[in-house]
Design a protein around this motif. Structure first.
Motif, PDB file in Angstrom:
ATOM      1  N   UNK A  19     -33.113  44.376 -49.946  1.00  0.00           N
ATOM      2  CA  UNK A  19     -32.339  43.542 -49.035  1.00  0.00           C
ATOM      3  C   UNK A  19     -33.281  42.990 -47.956  1.00  0.00           C
ATOM      4  N   UNK A  20     -32.799  42.180 -47.023  1.00  0.00           N
ATOM      5  CA  UNK A  20     -33.691  41.598 -46.006  1.00  0.00           C
ATOM      6  C   UNK A  20     -34.474  42.628 -45.192  1.00  0.00           C
ATOM      7  N   UNK A  21     -33.851  43.750 -44.831  1.00  0.00           N
ATOM      8  CA  UNK A  21     -34.601  44.745 -44.060  1.00  0.00           C
ATOM      9  C   UNK A  21     -35.669  45.411 -44.912  1.00  0.00           C
ATOM     10  N   UNK A  22     -35.378  45.646 -46.166  1.00  0.00           N
ATOM     11  CA  UNK A  22     -36.372  46.207 -47.073  1.00  0.00           C
ATOM     12  C   UNK A  22     -37.527  45.248 -47.298  1.00  0.00           C
ATOM     13  N   UNK A  23     -37.217  43.972 -47.429  1.00  0.00           N
ATOM     14  CA  UNK A  23     -38.248  42.953 -47.604  1.00  0.00           C
ATOM     15  C   UNK A  23     -39.146  42.885 -46.379  1.00  0.00           C
ATOM     16  N   UNK A  27     -43.145  43.866 -46.220  1.00  0.00           N
ATOM     17  CA  UNK A  27     -44.105  42.907 -45.666  1.00  0.00           C
ATOM     18  C   UNK A  27     -44.979  43.578 -44.601  1.00  0.00           C
ATOM     19  N   UNK A  28     -44.390  44.435 -43.793  1.00  0.00           N
ATOM     20  CA  UNK A  28     -45.131  45.114 -42.737  1.00  0.00           C
ATOM     21  C   UNK A  28     -46.105  46.161 -43.275  1.00  0.00           C
ATOM     22  N   UNK A  38     -44.123  49.800 -38.952  1.00  0.00           N
ATOM     23  CA  UNK A  38     -43.347  48.840 -39.732  1.00  0.00           C
ATOM     24  C   UNK A  38     -41.891  48.829 -39.284  1.00  0.00           C
ATOM     25  N   UNK A  39     -41.321  50.009 -39.054  1.00  0.00           N
ATOM     26  CA  UNK A  39     -39.937  50.090 -38.584  1.00  0.00           C
ATOM     27  C   UNK A  39     -39.802  49.378 -37.243  1.00  0.00           C
ATOM     28  N   UNK A  40     -40.737  49.614 -36.339  1.00  0.00           N
ATOM     29  CA  UNK A  40     -40.707  48.966 -35.028  1.00  0.00           C
ATOM     30  C   UNK A  40     -40.776  47.447 -35.160  1.00  0.00           C
ATOM     31  N   UNK A  41     -41.647  46.971 -36.033  1.00  0.00           N
ATOM     32  CA  UNK A  41     -41.785  45.526 -36.242  1.00  0.00           C
ATOM     33  C   UNK A  41     -40.515  44.922 -36.837  1.00  0.00           C
ATOM     34  N   UNK A  42     -39.895  45.636 -37.765  1.00  0.00           N
ATOM     35  CA  UNK A  42     -38.652  45.134 -38.375  1.00  0.00           C
ATOM     36  C   UNK A  42     -37.542  45.088 -37.329  1.00  0.00           C
TER      37      UNK A  42
END
Length: 75
Positions: A19-23, A27-28, A38-42
């Motif tokens: 889904x968009x959050x997984x994508x 990417x991160x 990566x979680x922080x960036x998302x």
């Protein structure tokens, strides 16, 4: 497909959609960020609550760890 992504496991030939959050997470981590980074960036990128994101990414992260794509460092 929109904001969805695809993970292709080249060893097995299996493919998985995200889904968009997984994508955004994939990417991160592909640019060398840790899971926490990566979680922080998302969270900065998407309009999502942290608890929702973490629940959403839990299964994806477990899958990526099992496949050896990401490694959890022991503190």
């Amino acid at each position: 497909m929109g904001d969805e992504g695809v993970i292709l496991m080249t060893d097995s030939g299996q493919s998985y959609s995200t889904n968009p959050s997984g994508t955004a997470f994939i990417r991160q981590i592909t640019v060398g960020r840790s899971v926490a980074e990566a979680v922080s960036a998302v969270l900065d990128e998407l309009d999502v609550q942290e608890d929702v994101l973490l629940a959403d990414l839990g299964e994806l992260i477990a899958f990526l760890e099992a496949e050896g794509v990401v490694v959890t460092a022991n503190s």
